[in-house]
Design an enzyme around this catalytic site. Structure first.
Site, PDB file in Angstrom:
ATOM      1  N   CYS A  86      -0.312  -4.659   5.736  1.00  0.00           N
ATOM      2  CA  CYS A  86      -1.202  -5.647   5.108  1.00  0.00           C
ATOM      3  C   CYS A  86      -0.819  -7.058   5.560  1.00  0.00           C
ATOM      4  O   CYS A  86      -0.996  -7.399   6.707  1.00  0.00           O
ATOM      5  CB  CYS A  86      -1.155  -5.491   3.591  1.00  0.00           C
ATOM      6  SG  CYS A  86      -2.504  -6.328   2.760  1.00  0.00           S
ATOM      7  N   HIS A 203      -1.721   0.515   2.454  1.00  0.00           N
ATOM      8  CA  HIS A 203      -0.360   0.451   1.905  1.00  0.00           C
ATOM      9  C   HIS A 203       0.233   1.846   1.743  1.00  0.00           C
ATOM     10  O   HIS A 203       0.083   2.441   0.673  1.00  0.00           O
ATOM     11  CB  HIS A 203      -0.386  -0.224   0.536  1.00  0.00           C
ATOM     12  CG  HIS A 203      -0.615  -1.696   0.582  1.00  0.00           C
ATOM     13  ND1 HIS A 203       0.410  -2.617   0.659  1.00  0.00           N
ATOM     14  CD2 HIS A 203      -1.753  -2.427   0.572  1.00  0.00           C
ATOM     15  CE1 HIS A 203      -0.086  -3.847   0.683  1.00  0.00           C
ATOM     16  NE2 HIS A 203      -1.401  -3.762   0.630  1.00  0.00           N
ATOM     17  N   GLU A 205       3.167   2.665   1.086  1.00  0.00           N
ATOM     18  CA  GLU A 205       4.150   2.701  -0.014  1.00  0.00           C
ATOM     19  C   GLU A 205       3.474   2.907  -1.366  1.00  0.00           C
ATOM     20  O   GLU A 205       4.123   3.271  -2.337  1.00  0.00           O
ATOM     21  CB  GLU A 205       4.997   1.421  -0.004  1.00  0.00           C
ATOM     22  CG  GLU A 205       4.363   0.182  -0.611  1.00  0.00           C
ATOM     23  CD  GLU A 205       3.369  -0.516   0.321  1.00  0.00           C
ATOM     24  OE1 GLU A 205       2.998   0.075   1.361  1.00  0.00           O
ATOM     25  OE2 GLU A 205       2.956  -1.653  -0.011  1.00  0.00           O
TER      26      GLU A 205
END
Lengths: 232, 312
Positions: A86, A203, A205
């Site tokens: 990002c 993302h 994560e």
């Protein structure tokens, strides 16, 4: 494999990355303040999401002059790994470690939702545990993720298999409708020529534990960790 | 009582104040050459040195160099912390000038690879002799490590001053620094002025202040000129327009265009939204520097064009 999660003033996804790497995957990981320039002890650096320097001027435009960024070029040349997520992807573009630039989302809206991503190349250190055509479900959260590169650059990316992820339908079909931000060719993630540097808007994560609704992001973390062990 | 000096030197008076630990430095118009063997007056010299010292001490404080300045307290008057002064002058030379060529045979103007540092003992009866680290230790004035600390501090200060004066069109040949103890540590004291620095005007190379006096000049202009060079002139504004490159998708422009048309402005054919940046640029910069600012930071050449408006 030792990870370093870089923290810029205004980063806000560093704790998520750190948590997934340490607690979910059991990796060795440290935070690396952006003012540090000695990064030799790391094998992979993570540039996390957020709003480094408030996104002033352009996202990533200021962060890329941080001391840690000066060291990153040499780091990549040594065959070590860098992943920009990002805002981290935007920083890599501004720093010229990846080609192209980010425009405002076509809708001008901040888009925060799950998207589907087609895995375009499974022969990279970041994706070898997956298979080409596989569809991943991972969230995005950005306002300037509308990837742009000129035609020549695009062709080069295409020809060398450096487009890693494209926004797609749940079926895997790459359509205009599945594109959340207007990015050229539905591009969501690209690599550098040596596949050491990976930038992506989604993302991973945030999709690394069942409780969060998807574990598709683990594919990327596990691939790079396996690669470091000499597998894949 | 405030005008009875605590001490009077050749070029300054130290005046008491109501505040314990604080004194006023009064800058006199006397110029003292050859360790006081030649003393004469130049009107305005004291005010000029007070003004430049004030500016320099403020600048150095911003750079983290601790010094004795508290504030300006009147015409040619600076309020400062009272220091226990070391009887030592630390002189840093950027190139051979002043007494150096005659003393050591350097070609005048010869540039040193690294600035030279010299220590002098303040004692007119002995003509302020040059002293070594061993002398300073043996005289019980400073320990070796204190001398080294002062040396590196003096070099750092010289570096700051060289750049600072340079940005005001002044070449710094040498600077004389004096330090004193405040509590348990040394801070910069005395003055830093056209009377303790040897300086030249960059444009034309004319000597200024003390350097001009050493060459026999006596007119007030030699000190006044430094004050006017040091004046902070407001820079000139430059305007940078950054806009999306032709052919690049500009969602902000498109949405704005639609909104204008919805409002009935049907004549709007196209809208492109960019950034307008106003910079204030100090004298001495160039269009090339502005171009570089645009290329490296203000615009992203992959997606944006820029235009500079600036009369240089």
């Amino acid at each position: 494999m030792r990870f370093g999660v870089v923290v810029f003033p205004g980063s806000n996804c560093e704790a998520d990355c750190y948590y997934v790497l340490r607690d979910v995957l059991g990796a060795e990981v440290d935070y690396v303040w952006h003012g540090e320039s000695d990064i030799d002890r790391y094998d992979c650096l993570v540039l996390p999401g957020g709003f480094s320097y408030g996104d002033y001027l352009r996202p990533g435009a200021i962060a890329r002059f941080s001391p840690v960024m000066e060291s990153l070029k040499g780091f990549a040349e040594k065959g070590k790994f860098i992943i920009g997520i990002c805002n981290g992807f935007q920083v890599l573009l501004e720093a010229g470690l990846l080609p192209g630039a980010m425009l405002w989302n076509e809708s001008l809206h901040f888009v925060c939702r799950y998207v589907h991503l087609r895995l375009e190349n499974d022969r990279t250190p970041w994706t070898h545990l997956g298979s080409e055509g596989q569809v991943l479900r991972i969230p995005i959260a950005h306002q300037q993720g509308n990837y742009y590169a000129d035609e020549k650059t695009l062709r080069a990316l295409e020809d060398s298999g450096r487009i890693i992820l494209r926004y797609c339908e749940p079926s895997g079909e790459v359509t205009r409708r599945a594109n959340p931000n207007g990015s050229v060719g539905n591009i969501a993630g690209i690599c550098d020529e040596d596949f050491n540097v990976f930038g992506l808007m989604p993302h991973p994560e945030r999709a690394s534990e069942e409780v969060l609704g998807s574990t598709d992001g683990l594919l990327i973390w596990r691939s790079i960790m396996e690669h470091a062990r000499g597998n894949g | 009582m405030a005008d009875v000096p605590l001490r009077e030197g050749k070029t300054k008076r130290l005046l008491p104040t109501e505040v314990p630990g604080r004194i006023n430095l009064y800058f006199k118009d006397e110029v003292s050459l050859q360790n006081g063997k030649s003393i004469f007056t130049i009107p305005g010299k004291g005010a000029a040195c007070a003004q430049v010292s004030l500016q320099v001490f403020r600048f150095l404080a911003q750079r983290g160099v601790e010094n004795h300045l508290v504030k300006e307290s009147g015409d040619r008057l600076l309020l400062v912390d009272e220091l226990e002064m070391l009887p030592i002058e630390v002189v840093v030379w950027n190139f051979a000038c002043g007494s150096l060529p005659e003393r050591l045979g350097f070609e005048p103007g010869a540039v040193f690879r690294e600035p030279l540092v010299e220590f002098f003992l303040k004692d007119d009866s002995k003509d302020d002799p040059l002293v070594t680290v061993e002398h300073l230790e043996a005289l019980g004035l400073l320990r070796r490590e204190e001398v080294e600390a002062l040396r590196s501090r003096a070099l750092k200060i010289n570096g700051f001053l060289r750049d600072y004066f340079d940005s005001h069109g002044i070449i710094l040949g040498s600077v004389k620094l004096e330090f004193g103890k405040l509590g348990d540590h040394f801070v910069l004291g005395d003055e830093v002025s056209p009377d303790t620095c040897l300086m030249w005007e960059k444009e034309g190379g004319k000597p200024l202040g003390r350097m001009a006096a050493l060459e026999g000049r006596r007119e007030p202009e030699i000190y006044a000129r430094v004050v006017s060079l040091m004046e902070e002139k407001p820079g000139k504004e430059a305007y940078v327009y950054v806009r999306p490159k032709q052919g690049i998708m500009d969602p902000q422009g498109q949405v704005t265009m639609r909104a204008l048309r919805d409002l009935g402005f049907s004549e709007v054919e196209d809208v492109r939204v960019g950034r307008y940046i106003i910079l204030r640029i100090r004298e001495g910069s160039s269009r090339e520097r502005l171009e570089e600012m645009c290329r490296r930071l203000l615009a992203n050449p992959v997606i944006e064009d820029y235009e500079i408006r600036w009369d240089d």
